[in-house]
Design an enzyme around this catalytic site. Structure first.
Site, PDB file in Angstrom:
ATOM      1  N   LYS A  32      -2.034   6.552  14.360  1.00 52.05           N
ATOM      2  CA  LYS A  32      -1.924   7.440  13.853  1.00 52.05           C
ATOM      3  C   LYS A  32      -2.526   8.645  14.854  1.00 52.05           C
ATOM      4  O   LYS A  32      -2.157   9.775  14.999  1.00 52.05           O
ATOM      5  CB  LYS A  32      -2.315   8.311  12.746  1.00 52.05           C
ATOM      6  CG  LYS A  32      -2.029   6.887  11.525  1.00 52.05           C
ATOM      7  CD  LYS A  32      -2.136   7.467   9.949  1.00 52.05           C
ATOM      8  CE  LYS A  32      -2.103   6.554   8.822  1.00 52.05           C
ATOM      9  NZ  LYS A  32      -2.577   6.112   7.824  1.00 52.05           N
ATOM     10  N   VAL A  76      -6.552  -0.434   8.362  1.00 51.10           N
ATOM     11  CA  VAL A  76      -6.833  -0.966   7.726  1.00 51.10           C
ATOM     12  C   VAL A  76      -6.601  -2.937   8.332  1.00 51.10           C
ATOM     13  O   VAL A  76      -6.554  -3.902   7.382  1.00 51.10           O
ATOM     14  CB  VAL A  76      -5.053  -1.126   6.289  1.00 51.10           C
ATOM     15  CG1 VAL A  76      -6.016   0.145   5.409  1.00 51.10           C
ATOM     16  CG2 VAL A  76      -4.377  -1.190   6.485  1.00 51.10           C
ATOM     17  N   SER A 114      -3.206   1.863  10.718  1.00 47.64           N
ATOM     18  CA  SER A 114      -3.838   3.866  10.930  1.00 47.64           C
ATOM     19  C   SER A 114      -4.332   4.087  12.107  1.00 47.64           C
ATOM     20  O   SER A 114      -4.025   5.593  12.721  1.00 47.64           O
ATOM     21  CB  SER A 114      -4.589   4.260   9.655  1.00 47.64           C
ATOM     22  OG  SER A 114      -3.517   4.007   9.358  1.00 47.64           O
ATOM     23  N   TYR A 162     -10.021   7.733   5.557  1.00 46.96           N
ATOM     24  CA  TYR A 162     -10.228   7.994   4.614  1.00 46.96           C
ATOM     25  C   TYR A 162     -11.167   8.336   3.717  1.00 46.96           C
ATOM     26  O   TYR A 162     -11.509   9.565   4.053  1.00 46.96           O
ATOM     27  CB  TYR A 162     -10.398   6.380   3.560  1.00 46.96           C
ATOM     28  CG  TYR A 162      -9.647   4.856   5.090  1.00 46.96           C
ATOM     29  CD1 TYR A 162      -7.759   5.595   4.940  1.00 46.96           C
ATOM     30  CD2 TYR A 162      -9.653   4.358   5.388  1.00 46.96           C
ATOM     31  CE1 TYR A 162      -7.629   4.533   6.110  1.00 46.96           C
ATOM     32  CE2 TYR A 162      -9.368   3.139   6.326  1.00 46.96           C
ATOM     33  CZ  TYR A 162      -7.885   3.523   6.756  1.00 46.96           C
ATOM     34  OH  TYR A 162      -7.235   2.819   7.498  1.00 46.96           O
ATOM     35  N   TYR A 193       7.287   4.674  11.758  1.00 45.61           N
ATOM     36  CA  TYR A 193       5.647   4.407  11.116  1.00 45.61           C
ATOM     37  C   TYR A 193       5.516   3.170  11.062  1.00 45.61           C
ATOM     38  O   TYR A 193       5.078   2.832  11.503  1.00 45.61           O
ATOM     39  CB  TYR A 193       6.242   5.322   9.919  1.00 45.61           C
ATOM     40  CG  TYR A 193       4.801   5.530   9.016  1.00 45.61           C
ATOM     41  CD1 TYR A 193       3.831   5.832  10.091  1.00 45.61           C
ATOM     42  CD2 TYR A 193       4.523   4.378   7.935  1.00 45.61           C
ATOM     43  CE1 TYR A 193       2.441   5.856   8.880  1.00 45.61           C
ATOM     44  CE2 TYR A 193       3.210   4.608   7.742  1.00 45.61           C
ATOM     45  CZ  TYR A 193       2.632   5.184   8.329  1.00 45.61           C
ATOM     46  OH  TYR A 193       1.133   5.306   7.404  1.00 45.61           O
TER      47      TYR A 193
HETATM   48  N1  GLU Z   1       0.827   1.237   7.384  1.00 47.37           N
HETATM   49  C1  GLU Z   1      -0.593   1.208   6.523  1.00 47.37           C
HETATM   50  C2  GLU Z   1       0.010   2.017   5.668  1.00 47.37           C
HETATM   51  O1  GLU Z   1       0.552   3.029   5.618  1.00 47.37           O
HETATM   52  C3  GLU Z   1      -1.824   1.991   7.534  1.00 47.37           C
HETATM   53  C4  GLU Z   1      -2.257   1.896   6.440  1.00 47.37           C
HETATM   54  C5  GLU Z   1      -4.152   2.175   7.353  1.00 47.37           C
HETATM   55  O2  GLU Z   1      -4.172   1.212   8.472  1.00 47.37           O
HETATM   56  O3  GLU Z   1      -4.439   3.130   6.877  1.00 47.37           O
HETATM   57  O4  GLU Z   1       0.017   2.152   4.835  1.00 47.37           O
END
Ligand code: GLU
Length: 304
Positions: free
Chosen positions: A67, A258, A64, A240, A189
């Site tokens: 992002k 994660v 993530s 989160y 993605y």
């Molecule tokens: N690629 C992971 C997902 O879409 C990212 C999750 C993360 O690192 O929060 O679930």
């Protein structure tokens, strides 16, 4: 004068013997193969001086954290038009929740939850000629490091098990908030999330967010107002449904993934990345959060 190396050494000495390190993510099967004992920190200060401890040079799945980088590229291309398709409020929900999306008519709460990042992926798929190649070379240019790459195994592993992300993308598509086909957008993605970077590489790429939009080579990727907005999003939405706790404990804008990475920064002072794969119940690296809490407490440096 703060001695960052001494501070990192102290933190490492204090935390590296801890055995309760949370749980390595397994919902993307390939991530479960990672050694939970890994622990590294890399800090770069405003003068470009670097300080490291532990496994700071070993690449891991940034997940993530990517992002923020896709958002940065999309924001620099689309400017404020972006906010017609994605909000800027914390969700207070886990990263992959779908309920809010339905309630809010397909406009994700923010670009750092999965649904929001999938909309940003769609923007990049529309805007870039060769989306995956162009995004990768954007990151390589910012860091002046061509060794950074996607991990095709992790991308495939996530594609095979990414049912909730398919659900989110289809829901977004049904609301007209995805322009391209779902398969292409998710392929982008999953690849962006699979980027492998070390703490050192992460600190180097996030340096621009503490350096008013300019990378380590002094090239400008974002203007100061865009940096302000992205740092604000990291602070309010980067952890989160634990962004409040992170602000309370650490007091820096940042982003976790994660894969166990966290990157955080204090504008005009330093940028720091930590990696310890074990996650707490909210999905943030347990040791990473402790390390950053100690860093801002020991140095007295936070945005507050
Ligand atoms: N690629 C992971 C997902 O879409 C990212 C999750 C993360 O690192 O929060 O679930």
């Amino acid at each position: 004068m703060i001695n960052f190396q001494e501070t990192l050494d102290e933190i490492y000495a204090d935390l590296s013997s801890i055995t309760t390190r949370g749980t390595v993510a397994t919902y993307i099967p390939e991530l479960a193969c990672v050694n939970g004992d890994k622990f590294g920190i890399h800090l770069i200060d405003a003068n470009g001086m670097s300080y490291s401890v532990g496994d700071a040079d070993e690449a891991f799945s940034i997940q993530s954290i990517s992002k923020v980088l896709s958002l940065t590229l999309a924001f620099s291309i689309r400017g404020d038009k972006l906010w017609q398709r994605v909000g800027v409020e914390p969700s207070g929900d886990p990263f992959n929740h779908l309920s809010l999306l339905e309630m809010e008519n397909g406009i994700p709460r923010n670009p750092l939850i999965n649904a929001g990042a999938i909309v940003i992926a769609d923007v990049l798929v529309s805007q870039l000629k060769k989306p995956k190649e162009d995004f990768l070379s954007y990151i390589q240019k910012i860091t002046n490091d061509e060794t950074i790459d996607y991990d095709p195994k992790v991308a495939k592993s996530e594609k095979d098990t990414g049912f909730r992300n398919y659900a989110a993308a289809n829901l977004l598509k049904s609301y007209g908030n995805i322009e391209n086909d779902v398969e292409t957008v998710l392929d982008f993605y999953f690849h962006q999330c699979s980027l492998r970077m070390s703490c050192k590489q992460l600190a180097n790429v996030f340096y621009m967010f503490m350096n008013r939009g300019k990378c380590l080579m002094n090239n400008e990727y974002l203007n100061i107002n865009h940096v302000k907005r992205i740092n604000a999003l990291m602070l309010s939405c980067g952890f989160y449904d634990e962004a409040g706790e992170f602000a309370f404990e650490v007091g820096l804008p940042g982003k976790s993934g994660v894969g166990g990475g966290i990157v955080a920064l204090l504008p005009n002072k330093f940028c720091v990345a930590t990696w310890s794969p074990g996650l707490n119940a909210k999905g943030n690296s347990l040791l990473g959060m402790k390390a950053l809490e100690q860093l801002t407490t020991k140095t007295g440096l936070s945005i507050f």
